[in-house]
Design an enzyme around this catalytic site. Structure first.
Site, PDB file in Angstrom:
ATOM      1  N   HIS A   1      42.423  35.473  35.654  1.00 58.25           N
ATOM      2  CA  HIS A   1      41.128  34.809  35.838  1.00 58.25           C
ATOM      3  C   HIS A   1      40.088  35.318  34.856  1.00 58.25           C
ATOM      4  O   HIS A   1      40.264  36.349  34.217  1.00 58.25           O
ATOM      5  CB  HIS A   1      40.609  34.935  37.272  1.00 58.25           C
ATOM      6  CG  HIS A   1      40.333  36.335  37.754  1.00 58.25           C
ATOM      7  ND1 HIS A   1      41.272  37.113  38.405  1.00 58.25           N
ATOM      8  CD2 HIS A   1      39.209  37.099  37.706  1.00 58.25           C
ATOM      9  CE1 HIS A   1      40.734  38.274  38.747  1.00 58.25           C
ATOM     10  NE2 HIS A   1      39.474  38.303  38.317  1.00 58.25           N
TER      11      HIS A   1
ATOM     12  N   GLU B   1      32.877  35.316  46.488  1.00 59.11           N
ATOM     13  CA  GLU B   1      33.531  34.717  45.326  1.00 59.11           C
ATOM     14  C   GLU B   1      34.224  33.415  45.651  1.00 59.11           C
ATOM     15  O   GLU B   1      34.632  33.171  46.793  1.00 59.11           O
ATOM     16  CB  GLU B   1      34.547  35.698  44.749  1.00 59.11           C
ATOM     17  CG  GLU B   1      35.561  36.166  45.786  1.00 59.11           C
ATOM     18  CD  GLU B   1      36.884  36.551  45.153  1.00 59.11           C
ATOM     19  OE1 GLU B   1      37.026  37.704  44.820  1.00 59.11           O
ATOM     20  OE2 GLU B   1      37.763  35.678  45.034  1.00 59.11           O
TER      21      GLU B   1
ATOM     22  N   GLN C   1      36.847  32.770  38.376  1.00 55.72           N
ATOM     23  CA  GLN C   1      36.390  33.499  39.561  1.00 55.72           C
ATOM     24  C   GLN C   1      34.861  33.568  39.493  1.00 55.72           C
ATOM     25  O   GLN C   1      34.303  34.284  38.659  1.00 55.72           O
ATOM     26  CB  GLN C   1      36.976  34.920  39.561  1.00 55.72           C
ATOM     27  CG  GLN C   1      36.572  35.765  40.752  1.00 55.72           C
ATOM     28  CD  GLN C   1      37.244  37.125  40.708  1.00 55.72           C
ATOM     29  OE1 GLN C   1      37.048  37.893  39.768  1.00 55.72           O
ATOM     30  NE2 GLN C   1      38.044  37.431  41.713  1.00 55.72           N
TER      31      GLN C   1
ATOM     32  N   HIS D   1      33.867  39.531  33.431  1.00 59.36           N
ATOM     33  CA  HIS D   1      35.107  40.245  33.121  1.00 59.36           C
ATOM     34  C   HIS D   1      36.243  39.265  32.883  1.00 59.36           C
ATOM     35  O   HIS D   1      36.157  38.095  33.237  1.00 59.36           O
ATOM     36  CB  HIS D   1      35.483  41.230  34.237  1.00 59.36           C
ATOM     37  CG  HIS D   1      35.831  40.613  35.570  1.00 59.36           C
ATOM     38  ND1 HIS D   1      34.884  40.294  36.517  1.00 59.36           N
ATOM     39  CD2 HIS D   1      37.025  40.258  36.109  1.00 59.36           C
ATOM     40  CE1 HIS D   1      35.491  39.784  37.580  1.00 59.36           C
ATOM     41  NE2 HIS D   1      36.786  39.743  37.359  1.00 59.36           N
TER      42      HIS D   1
ATOM     43  N   GLU E   1      40.219  43.585  33.876  1.00 57.30           N
ATOM     44  CA  GLU E   1      40.860  43.816  35.177  1.00 57.30           C
ATOM     45  C   GLU E   1      42.356  43.541  35.046  1.00 57.30           C
ATOM     46  O   GLU E   1      42.769  42.672  34.264  1.00 57.30           O
ATOM     47  CB  GLU E   1      40.228  42.837  36.182  1.00 57.30           C
ATOM     48  CG  GLU E   1      40.788  42.884  37.587  1.00 57.30           C
ATOM     49  CD  GLU E   1      40.142  41.827  38.497  1.00 57.30           C
ATOM     50  OE1 GLU E   1      39.066  41.280  38.159  1.00 57.30           O
ATOM     51  OE2 GLU E   1      40.744  41.521  39.538  1.00 57.30           O
TER      52      GLU E   1
HETATM   53  C1  V0V Z   1      28.723  47.346  32.498  1.00 62.37           C
HETATM   54  N1  V0V Z   1      28.897  47.347  31.168  1.00 62.37           N
HETATM   55  C2  V0V Z   1      29.612  46.274  30.823  1.00 62.37           C
HETATM   56  C3  V0V Z   1      29.866  45.589  32.046  1.00 62.37           C
HETATM   57  N2  V0V Z   1      29.305  46.292  33.064  1.00 62.37           N
HETATM   58  N3  V0V Z   1      30.051  45.837  29.644  1.00 62.37           N
HETATM   59  C4  V0V Z   1      30.754  44.692  29.637  1.00 62.37           C
HETATM   60  N4  V0V Z   1      31.014  43.968  30.752  1.00 62.37           N
HETATM   61  C5  V0V Z   1      30.601  44.384  31.963  1.00 62.37           C
HETATM   62  N5  V0V Z   1      30.856  43.681  33.052  1.00 62.37           N
HETATM   63  C6  V0V Z   1      28.384  48.333  30.206  1.00 62.37           C
HETATM   64  C7  V0V Z   1      26.870  48.468  30.340  1.00 62.37           C
HETATM   65  O1  V0V Z   1      26.207  47.502  29.560  1.00 62.37           O
HETATM   66  C8  V0V Z   1      26.630  49.864  29.870  1.00 62.37           C
HETATM   67  O2  V0V Z   1      26.594  49.896  28.465  1.00 62.37           O
HETATM   68  C9  V0V Z   1      27.857  50.618  30.345  1.00 62.37           C
HETATM   69  O3  V0V Z   1      28.891  49.617  30.516  1.00 62.37           O
HETATM   70  C10 V0V Z   1      27.642  51.328  31.671  1.00 62.37           C
HETATM   71  O4  V0V Z   1      27.163  50.347  32.563  1.00 62.37           O
HETATM   72  P1  V0V Z   1      26.130  50.582  33.725  1.00 62.37           P
HETATM   73  O5  V0V Z   1      25.271  49.373  33.820  1.00 62.37           O
HETATM   74  O6  V0V Z   1      25.485  51.916  33.609  1.00 62.37           O
HETATM   75  O7  V0V Z   1      27.023  50.523  34.992  1.00 62.37           O
HETATM   76  P2  V0V Z   1      28.047  51.561  35.613  1.00 62.37           P
HETATM   77  O8  V0V Z   1      28.519  52.555  34.627  1.00 62.37           O
HETATM   78  O9  V0V Z   1      27.454  52.047  36.884  1.00 62.37           O
HETATM   79  O10 V0V Z   1      29.231  50.553  35.973  1.00 62.37           O
HETATM   80  C11 V0V Z   1      29.989  49.891  34.984  1.00 62.37           C
HETATM   81  C12 V0V Z   1      31.405  49.764  35.522  1.00 62.37           C
HETATM   82  C13 V0V Z   1      31.292  49.011  36.862  1.00 62.37           C
HETATM   83  C14 V0V Z   1      32.226  48.949  34.502  1.00 62.37           C
HETATM   84  C15 V0V Z   1      32.030  51.141  35.708  1.00 62.37           C
HETATM   85  O11 V0V Z   1      30.706  47.730  36.678  1.00 62.37           O
HETATM   86  C16 V0V Z   1      32.608  48.842  37.593  1.00 62.37           C
HETATM   87  O12 V0V Z   1      33.095  49.740  38.265  1.00 62.37           O
HETATM   88  N6  V0V Z   1      33.203  47.643  37.509  1.00 62.37           N
HETATM   89  C17 V0V Z   1      34.472  47.347  38.176  1.00 62.37           C
HETATM   90  C18 V0V Z   1      34.277  46.653  39.502  1.00 62.37           C
HETATM   91  C19 V0V Z   1      33.613  45.299  39.400  1.00 62.37           C
HETATM   92  O13 V0V Z   1      33.044  44.954  38.375  1.00 62.37           O
HETATM   93  N7  V0V Z   1      33.662  44.540  40.519  1.00 62.37           N
HETATM   94  C20 V0V Z   1      33.114  43.167  40.591  1.00 62.37           C
HETATM   95  C21 V0V Z   1      34.178  42.152  40.422  1.00 62.37           C
HETATM   96  P3  V0V Z   1      25.446  50.639  27.658  1.00 62.37           P
HETATM   97  O14 V0V Z   1      24.161  50.026  28.134  1.00 62.37           O
HETATM   98  O15 V0V Z   1      25.600  52.079  28.049  1.00 62.37           O
HETATM   99  O16 V0V Z   1      25.784  50.361  26.220  1.00 62.37           O
HETATM  100  S1  V0V Z   1      35.265  42.141  41.833  1.00 62.37           S
HETATM  101  C22 V0V Z   1      36.665  41.246  41.376  1.00 62.37           C
HETATM  102  O17 V0V Z   1      36.779  40.926  40.128  1.00 62.37           O
HETATM  103  C23 V0V Z   1      37.580  40.932  42.371  1.00 62.37           C
HETATM  104  C24 V0V Z   1      37.355  41.251  43.788  1.00 62.37           C
HETATM  105  C25 V0V Z   1      38.856  40.254  42.004  1.00 62.37           C
HETATM  106  O18 V0V Z   1      39.088  39.912  40.865  1.00 62.37           O
HETATM  107  O19 V0V Z   1      39.709  40.035  42.929  1.00 62.37           O
HETATM  108 CO    CO Z   2      38.062  39.687  39.087  1.00 57.41          CO
END
Ligand code: V0V
Ligand code: CO
Length: 145
Positions: free
Chosen positions: A7, A43, A60, A84, A134
């Site tokens: 996705h 979602e 998604q 993502h 992911e």
């Molecule tokens: C953050 N950054 C990204 C980003 N999110 N870059 C590209 N795409 C994204 N989506 C960058 C952000 O601009 C910062 O860059 C740096 O990473 C650190 O970000 P932050 O804002 O300080 O945030 P953090 O570090 O607290 O969290 C970032 C992470 C977090 C990636 C660790 O979003 C995470 O754990 N994501 C995984 C879970 C998730 O996204 N769940 C929702 C979808 P600079 O400014 O330092 O350069 S759930 C899903 O997909 C499901 C249920 C499914 O598929 O079934």
């Molecule tokens: Co997802």
């Protein structure tokens, strides 16, 4: 082995409105919807096509359920858009371990529960050229979803 685009995750402020845009513009219907409290998202999965490995590819659509969720934080910074990409695999544990061994940060020690009972993990966007990535193993990889 990663065998499909499972996705593309798209962050939005208003899920119902965004679902309606994809329905009215492209004719895509909601295949499945759920709330994932751990991830802080509501979602909708829009199935685009089946794939050769017995899986499928989806859009998604993601709306945050709370202000401290990762998607809420991302929306506040970037506005709506592609959040993502997700690759499908029959073995998320094995692929995550292989990718980790190449020096890419894997965000979870153990995969967590994703859409439709799948098992998911994420790779850090800073190790993936700015793309939050992911890995997904469907609940039943042999089934249609
Ligand atoms: C953050 N950054 C990204 C980003 N999110 N870059 C590209 N795409 C994204 N989506 C960058 C952000 O601009 C910062 O860059 C740096 O990473 C650190 O970000 P932050 O804002 O300080 O945030 P953090 O570090 O607290 O969290 C970032 C992470 C977090 C990636 C660790 O979003 C995470 O754990 N994501 C995984 C879970 C998730 O996204 N769940 C929702 C979808 P600079 O400014 O330092 O350069 S759930 C899903 O997909 C499901 C249920 C499914 O598929 O079934
Ligand atoms: Co997802």
């Amino acid at each position: 082995m990663l065998t499909r685009i499972d996705h593309i995750g798209i962050a939005c402020f208003d899920l119902d409105k965004t679902v309606e845009f994809y329905r009215a513009t492209y004719g895509f219907e909601v295949y499945h919807s759920e709330v994932n409290e751990e991830q802080g998202v509501r979602e909708a999965m829009l199935k685009i096509n089946d794939t050769g490995d017995g899986g499928a590819s989806y859009l998604q659509l993601l709306e945050p359920t709370r202000e401290d969720s990762t998607v809420a934080k991302w929306l506040a910074k970037n506005g709506e858009g592609v959040h993502h990409i997700a690759f499908g695999t029959a073995d998320v544990d094995g692929d995550a371990a292989d990718i980790k061994a190449k020096g890419v940060r894997v965000l979870y020690e153990e995969p967590r529960i994703g859409s439709m009972g799948s098992r998911i993990t994420f790779l850090h966007p800073k190790d993936c050229g700015g793309v939050l990535t992911e890995l997904v193993t469907s609940a039943d990889p042999g089934a249609a979803h």
